[in-house]
Motif scaffolding. Sequence first.
Motif, mmCIF file in Angstrom:
data_model
loop_
_atom_site.group_PDB
_atom_site.id
_atom_site.type_symbol
_atom_site.label_atom_id
_atom_site.label_comp_id
_atom_site.label_asym_id
_atom_site.label_seq_id
_atom_site.Cartn_x
_atom_site.Cartn_y
_atom_site.Cartn_z
ATOM 1 N N ASP A 1 0.855 -1.189 0.000
ATOM 2 C CA ASP A 1 0.000 0.000 0.000
ATOM 3 C C ASP A 1 0.896 1.246 0.000
ATOM 4 O O ASP A 1 1.470 1.608 1.027
ATOM 5 C CB ASP A 1 -0.890 -0.053 1.259
ATOM 6 C CG ASP A 1 -1.883 1.095 1.307
ATOM 7 O OD1 ASP A 1 -1.703 2.084 0.582
ATOM 8 O OD2 ASP A 1 -2.838 0.972 2.094
ATOM 9 N N ILE B 1 0.229 4.401 -0.386
ATOM 10 C CA ILE B 1 -0.277 5.528 0.414
ATOM 11 C C ILE B 1 0.129 5.328 1.874
ATOM 12 O O ILE B 1 0.525 6.280 2.569
ATOM 13 C CB ILE B 1 -1.811 5.629 0.305
ATOM 14 C CG1 ILE B 1 -2.233 5.573 -1.156
ATOM 15 C CG2 ILE B 1 -2.315 6.865 1.044
ATOM 16 C CD1 ILE B 1 -2.762 6.776 -1.785
ATOM 17 N N ALA B 2 0.013 4.067 2.320
ATOM 18 C CA ALA B 2 0.384 3.777 3.708
ATOM 19 C C ALA B 2 1.854 4.130 3.955
ATOM 20 O O ALA B 2 2.212 4.685 4.996
ATOM 21 C CB ALA B 2 0.130 2.312 4.024
ATOM 22 N N ILE C 1 2.176 7.898 4.145
ATOM 23 C CA ILE C 1 1.702 8.417 5.439
ATOM 24 C C ILE C 1 2.763 8.193 6.518
ATOM 25 O O ILE C 1 3.125 9.106 7.274
ATOM 26 C CB ILE C 1 0.376 7.748 5.850
ATOM 27 C CG1 ILE C 1 -0.753 8.103 4.869
ATOM 28 C CG2 ILE C 1 -0.026 8.152 7.271
ATOM 29 C CD1 ILE C 1 -2.001 7.265 5.016
ATOM 30 N N VAL D 1 4.850 10.887 8.851
ATOM 31 C CA VAL D 1 4.815 10.855 10.316
ATOM 32 C C VAL D 1 6.243 10.821 10.867
ATOM 33 O O VAL D 1 6.569 11.528 11.824
ATOM 34 C CB VAL D 1 3.980 9.649 10.833
ATOM 35 C CG1 VAL D 1 4.106 9.511 12.343
ATOM 36 C CG2 VAL D 1 2.514 9.824 10.457
ATOM 37 N N LYS E 1 7.789 14.208 10.689
ATOM 38 C CA LYS E 1 7.283 15.082 11.759
ATOM 39 C C LYS E 1 8.014 14.825 13.065
ATOM 40 O O LYS E 1 8.052 15.674 13.950
ATOM 41 C CB LYS E 1 5.776 14.884 11.948
ATOM 42 C CG LYS E 1 4.985 15.520 10.815
ATOM 43 C CD LYS E 1 3.518 15.577 11.108
ATOM 44 C CE LYS E 1 2.757 16.041 9.871
ATOM 45 N NZ LYS E 1 3.176 17.412 9.451
ATOM 46 N N SER F 1 -2.659 -3.125 9.380
ATOM 47 C CA SER F 1 -4.010 -2.630 9.679
ATOM 48 C C SER F 1 -4.776 -3.665 10.503
ATOM 49 O O SER F 1 -5.867 -3.408 10.961
ATOM 50 C CB SER F 1 -4.744 -2.314 8.386
ATOM 51 O OG SER F 1 -4.636 -3.389 7.491
ATOM 52 N N LYS G 1 -1.972 0.210 12.272
ATOM 53 C CA LYS G 1 -2.123 1.431 11.482
ATOM 54 C C LYS G 1 -3.362 2.182 11.948
ATOM 55 O O LYS G 1 -4.339 1.534 12.317
ATOM 56 C CB LYS G 1 -2.269 1.085 9.992
ATOM 57 C CG LYS G 1 -0.996 0.555 9.359
ATOM 58 C CD LYS G 1 -1.295 0.214 7.903
ATOM 59 C CE LYS G 1 -0.117 -0.513 7.269
ATOM 60 N NZ LYS G 1 -0.433 -1.015 5.924
ATOM 61 N N PRO G 2 -3.458 3.478 11.921
ATOM 62 C CA PRO G 2 -2.355 4.377 11.535
ATOM 63 C C PRO G 2 -1.380 4.589 12.693
ATOM 64 O O PRO G 2 -1.791 4.639 13.845
ATOM 65 C CB PRO G 2 -3.102 5.670 11.206
ATOM 66 C CG PRO G 2 -4.323 5.649 12.072
ATOM 67 C CD PRO G 2 -4.687 4.211 12.259
ATOM 68 N N VAL G 3 -0.112 4.693 12.333
ATOM 69 C CA VAL G 3 0.904 4.919 13.357
ATOM 70 C C VAL G 3 0.911 6.411 13.694
ATOM 71 O O VAL G 3 0.973 7.256 12.795
ATOM 72 C CB VAL G 3 2.289 4.473 12.834
ATOM 73 C CG1 VAL G 3 3.354 4.712 13.901
ATOM 74 C CG2 VAL G 3 2.255 3.012 12.436
ATOM 75 N N ALA H 1 -7.608 2.527 8.163
ATOM 76 C CA ALA H 1 -6.380 2.990 8.815
ATOM 77 C C ALA H 1 -5.721 4.083 7.971
ATOM 78 O O ALA H 1 -5.162 5.052 8.495
ATOM 79 C CB ALA H 1 -5.423 1.816 9.001
ATOM 80 N N ARG H 2 -5.830 3.914 6.638
ATOM 81 C CA ARG H 2 -5.271 4.897 5.730
ATOM 82 C C ARG H 2 -5.993 6.241 5.922
ATOM 83 O O ARG H 2 -5.369 7.293 6.041
ATOM 84 C CB ARG H 2 -5.433 4.413 4.288
ATOM 85 C CG ARG H 2 -4.200 4.661 3.440
ATOM 86 C CD ARG H 2 -4.439 4.216 2.011
ATOM 87 N NE ARG H 2 -4.572 2.768 1.893
ATOM 88 C CZ ARG H 2 -5.501 2.175 1.131
ATOM 89 N NH1 ARG H 2 -6.383 2.882 0.450
ATOM 90 N NH2 ARG H 2 -5.540 0.861 1.071
ATOM 91 N N MET I 1 -7.621 7.278 8.507
ATOM 92 C CA MET I 1 -7.267 7.846 9.820
ATOM 93 C C MET I 1 -5.892 8.514 9.779
ATOM 94 O O MET I 1 -5.700 9.621 10.290
ATOM 95 C CB MET I 1 -7.303 6.748 10.892
ATOM 96 C CG MET I 1 -8.710 6.269 11.233
ATOM 97 S SD MET I 1 -8.728 4.614 11.975
ATOM 98 C CE MET I 1 -8.311 5.000 13.657
ATOM 99 N N GLY I 2 -4.933 7.830 9.123
ATOM 100 C CA GLY I 2 -3.576 8.378 9.030
ATOM 101 C C GLY I 2 -3.548 9.672 8.229
ATOM 102 O O GLY I 2 -2.877 10.642 8.604
ATOM 103 N N LEU I 3 -4.308 9.658 7.108
ATOM 104 C CA LEU I 3 -4.342 10.850 6.252
ATOM 105 C C LEU I 3 -4.953 12.034 6.993
ATOM 106 O O LEU I 3 -4.449 13.156 6.936
ATOM 107 C CB LEU I 3 -5.141 10.546 4.974
ATOM 108 C CG LEU I 3 -4.427 9.629 3.959
ATOM 109 C CD1 LEU I 3 -5.422 9.080 2.941
ATOM 110 C CD2 LEU I 3 -3.296 10.373 3.256
ATOM 111 N N GLN J 1 -5.038 12.561 10.137
ATOM 112 C CA GLN J 1 -4.043 13.031 11.116
ATOM 113 C C GLN J 1 -3.099 14.062 10.487
ATOM 114 O O GLN J 1 -2.834 15.124 11.042
ATOM 115 C CB GLN J 1 -3.190 11.837 11.555
ATOM 116 C CG GLN J 1 -3.273 11.495 13.026
ATOM 117 C CD GLN J 1 -2.368 10.300 13.317
ATOM 118 O OE1 GLN J 1 -1.169 10.322 13.036
ATOM 119 N NE2 GLN J 1 -2.961 9.256 13.863
ATOM 120 N N LEU J 2 -2.620 13.701 9.272
ATOM 121 C CA LEU J 2 -1.674 14.589 8.581
ATOM 122 C C LEU J 2 -2.360 15.862 8.101
ATOM 123 O O LEU J 2 -1.804 16.957 8.168
ATOM 124 C CB LEU J 2 -1.023 13.857 7.405
ATOM 125 C CG LEU J 2 -0.089 12.703 7.777
ATOM 126 C CD1 LEU J 2 0.288 11.899 6.538
ATOM 127 C CD2 LEU J 2 1.172 13.234 8.455
#
Lengths: 129, 329
Positions: free
Chosen positions: A12, A14-15, A18, A22, A25, A91, A113-115, B280-281, B283-285, B287-288
């Motif tokens: 994935d 996108i994963a 992301i 993170v 950051k 996930s 996920k999400p971390v 989860a994707r 949720m992660g997105l 967040q960002l």
Amino acid sequence: MSKQHVFFVDDDLIAIMILKKVLEKCDLHASSLSFKNGKEALDYFQSNYSSTDHYVIFLDINMPVMNGWEFLDALSAFTVPEKTTVFLVTSSVDEADIIRAKQYPFVSRFLSKPVSVATVNELKVMFND
Amino acid sequence: MHKDRKKYTIIVVEDNAGDFFLLQDYLDEMILTPEIIHVASFKELDSYLASNSKEIDIVLLDLSLPDKRGEELIKETLKIVGTTPTVVLTGYPDFSFAVKSLGLGISDYLLKDDLSAATLYKSILYNIERNKNLVKLKESEHRYSDLFHLSPQPMWVCDAENFQFLDVNLSAVNHYGYTTEEFQNMVVGDIEFDDTETDLSSDPIPGNFEDVYKHKKKNGEVVYVAIRSNTIPYKGREAKVVLVNDITESLRHLKAIEQQNERLMEIAWTQSHEVRAPLARIMGLIQLISDAQTPVEEKLEMLSHVMDSANELDGIIRKIVKQSKSIFP
């Protein structure tokens, strides 16, 4: 001086994106490599492995061709847990997966996920040694 | 001498008045209050028994009556007295006939000439008591026979060595479709179904079932049965009594439940692994996106990923709904 490598293994994209954001950051700007499945990662890892370096691998479980478990099974053939830190990033919230992860000495943490930024900050310690 | 105080009800079938009075004397001598019912012919005995339901302890039967005598009299009397013991009294010593009449079912055979109050009393007492045990034994045999024949589950008795059917119950006849006579000309192997004939992939037995056999009915239908058996002596030989439990339906249900379980497991797996991936994707997105430091153009790109992931999630949920429907066909 030993080098640190960071791998992302996840089908994935996108994963991975992301997770990278993170990490940024949290001021972790390590150069990294991404792989779509366990097989691709393993092929690269095996042929470029250096026993003096340290490896951090963010590993997804469910992937085509070679999944996270199979990748973990193959790891012990050429590296040791002291040199390779694996974070299972999945996930899945399946209890069975969490229990199974504990059986692998390579796996430092099981991350759902999400971390979050907070979680990564906790893990930072394991990166820089 | 003390007389027996028990109450006896005795039918005396005797046409000779002298003989009857003698018997009455003997009875009075030993028993305090004997209730004696006197009938003088087979016909009178028959009509007395037909019109009275009084419990009779014993019947004393003279062997030569005006309307019936000898063997015929014994046979006819035994038919109408039921389980009441019957003692024959006769003036003629005929040893072979005495033996024969005992074989017919009478309790004792007494010669009038040898009779005394004591021998008569002893015979009456002895035969009443012995008869009680015989009746009990017969009832018990009958009860056990009923347990076998009226059992709601198919049962049979077969020879322990050659497995020939010796007896089958009604349920076995109904279940398998063979008559009792057909069964008795068969061995157990004849109803066992040969496994090698069929495709095992359609076999509903999930393995490791002990004592489960396939049996073939007369109409060709194959059933799964659980068998329990015990060794019993049967008419002088070693036999097995077998209880059959048809579990075909239960196995079918079990199989259906297992298949449903498999589908439920698939759904549970999908829930845990597939549903959560796009979620989860998202949720992660988010967040960002909610982070003020993320540049606007990146946020817009992330929003389009949110939409894609939402669509993916929608597709997965539709798939689960479809899967769930397939559980209950």
